[in-house]
Design a protein around this motif. Sequence first.
Motif, PDB file in Angstrom:
ATOM      1  N   THR A   1      22.386  15.043   5.570  1.00  0.00           N
ATOM      2  CA  THR A   1      21.082  14.384   5.815  1.00  0.00           C
ATOM      3  C   THR A   1      20.070  15.434   5.721  1.00  0.00           C
ATOM      4  N   ALA A   2      20.172  16.708   6.394  1.00  0.00           N
ATOM      5  CA  ALA A   2      19.253  17.736   6.468  1.00  0.00           C
ATOM      6  C   ALA A   2      18.751  18.280   4.957  1.00  0.00           C
ATOM      7  N   LEU A   3      20.015  18.231   4.006  1.00  0.00           N
ATOM      8  CA  LEU A   3      19.728  18.627   2.907  1.00  0.00           C
ATOM      9  C   LEU A   3      18.705  17.506   2.069  1.00  0.00           C
ATOM     10  N   LEU A   4      19.089  16.392   2.241  1.00  0.00           N
ATOM     11  CA  LEU A   4      18.176  15.378   1.729  1.00  0.00           C
ATOM     12  C   LEU A   4      16.770  15.439   1.905  1.00  0.00           C
ATOM     13  N   ALA A   5      16.715  15.543   3.283  1.00  0.00           N
ATOM     14  CA  ALA A   5      15.352  15.721   4.045  1.00  0.00           C
ATOM     15  C   ALA A   5      14.674  16.981   3.365  1.00  0.00           C
TER      16      ALA A   5
END
Lengths: 343, 239
Positions: free
Chosen positions: B132-136
């Motif tokens: 999720t952090a990577l997508l952000a």
Amino acid sequence: MNQRKPLSHETMLFTMNRRQFLVRAVPIAAGALLLAACSPDAAPTAPQAVSARPTLTPIPSGASDAPAALVNGLPPALAHAEPYASVNTDELGDALNTFEQITTYNNYYEFSTDKEGPAKLAQNFQTTPWNVEVSGLVNKPRTFSLAELYTLFKHDEYIYRLRCVEAWSEVIPWAGFHLGALLKMVEPQPQAKFVKFTSVLRKDQMPNQNLPILSWPYVEGLRVDEALNNLTILATGMYGKPLTNQQGAPVRLVVPWKYGFKSIKAIVKIELTDQMPVSAWTDAAPDEYGFYANVNPAVNHPRWSQATERRIGQTGRRRTLPFNGYEDQVASLYNGLDLRENY
Amino acid sequence: MTNKQPVGTSKKNWLRENWLRVLTHVGAWLPGMWLAWNWFHNNLGADPVTTLNNVTGRAAMVLLLLCLAATPLYIVTGWRQGLAVRRALGLYAFAYAALHFANFIVLDYGLDLQFILDDGIQTKPYILVGLTALLALSALAITSTKGWQKRLRRQWTRLHALIYPAGVLVMLHFFWQAKAAEKIEPLLYAALLGLLLLVRVTPLRKAIVGRRQRGKTPKRSTIAAPEPAALTTPPQPTE
């Protein structure tokens, strides 16, 4: 499903680097060297060290169990000048890990919580003199010096997979002897149900014993029937040489169907007891590490899967085998036991 | 952004203007160069996959923290140069996070989708947190250009406030996967992030800036230099 294999050697990104090549070539060279160096003494006993797969057939008790003469103070199985293994693969056909991989990637929290740390920090650990006290519910309690372990018990090569609870694995050519042989010598009493093992406590040489990482000294335990199983060994060596300090020298437990943390290092005390011992890791995190700790792809660690594992030195993953591939030899020990409850 | 003013031709001058940029780019490349060098020399330890995982993960986290440190440094000390390298730091953090992810799916899991889904994601919730952090961060990296900044206007600032939750998720990811005995390092990083976020809270920020400016003679730009709308400033009603 079972056909799924890890990346083949050809497609692996880390295929056969220089070191792996060396180690593959070493057995031949070392074998020749062994023959040249110690043939007079070793000739009569050579088959014991080189016999293919000594691990999987119960060794018949009898004359062949007699220990061999020492070579330079070491059992022949530990007396090789260079890293030596009689075979290149385990019985499943997977390559042995290299000497360098096995001795530079170690979980040994007394020295360091890094994998690379123990190889550096254990250099000055003193393994001589060393005594192992065997006591508790036994008829003949006894303290064994390392030299006595070398001479009283027949040392062999045992090619075992080591599956760490962290989901990595190695194939290791241990050298050592059956724990059962030692236990029989001290004559366990009928009420003895468990074997408790204790590591050395030596805060001046084991830096992390000064920190509250685990409750020191490290403690492990087995049921007596597990301890007597023919797969269970006390290892004093690896690749035909004495154990390196970072591997748990001078004597450690190896229980290949259980996660690696059961295989306690630098043992100074073995007690037979009627109480189930509390393992160091169970004490630290009882919901994550149980007493049995049998390798079981069907029961996950609370924070990760145990269904797959990565072999050190390879990329990609392979399926983890029940009891680490030793199901035939040990599954019957657990008939009627819920292995999900007793993780 | 603010660095386009005419610069003296002498080298000394150029370095004085740009030392932080140079340091940022050189420093950010170091972990990658170290990994590449040791990869080709077969020197990443017995388990190169884990080494790659640890180095790329830590590099991404440290760069993200440095990126998030620029504004607090400005608030506390009035030092503005750090603001100019935020975008570069953020992009490098994203690059290492992407390498970290690539290592996970390619080298660790051998691109075996079933293993990744069953074993990698289902049983390791912290993987989803990291993802999720990577997508952000990906969304921020894609829209990091001037063109996107213009196109999105006020929305750009709002979108780029995603870096705060992304930072929190990164800390959670690091903490969650650590063993009980190894929770100290993630806690230290998390505490640092907490501090960097705390300084931004409006009342606290105003108090700090006010205190700093009272203690200073109005020598240079003390007119509470409008923070360049960027990664780090929440939307300001006054702007």
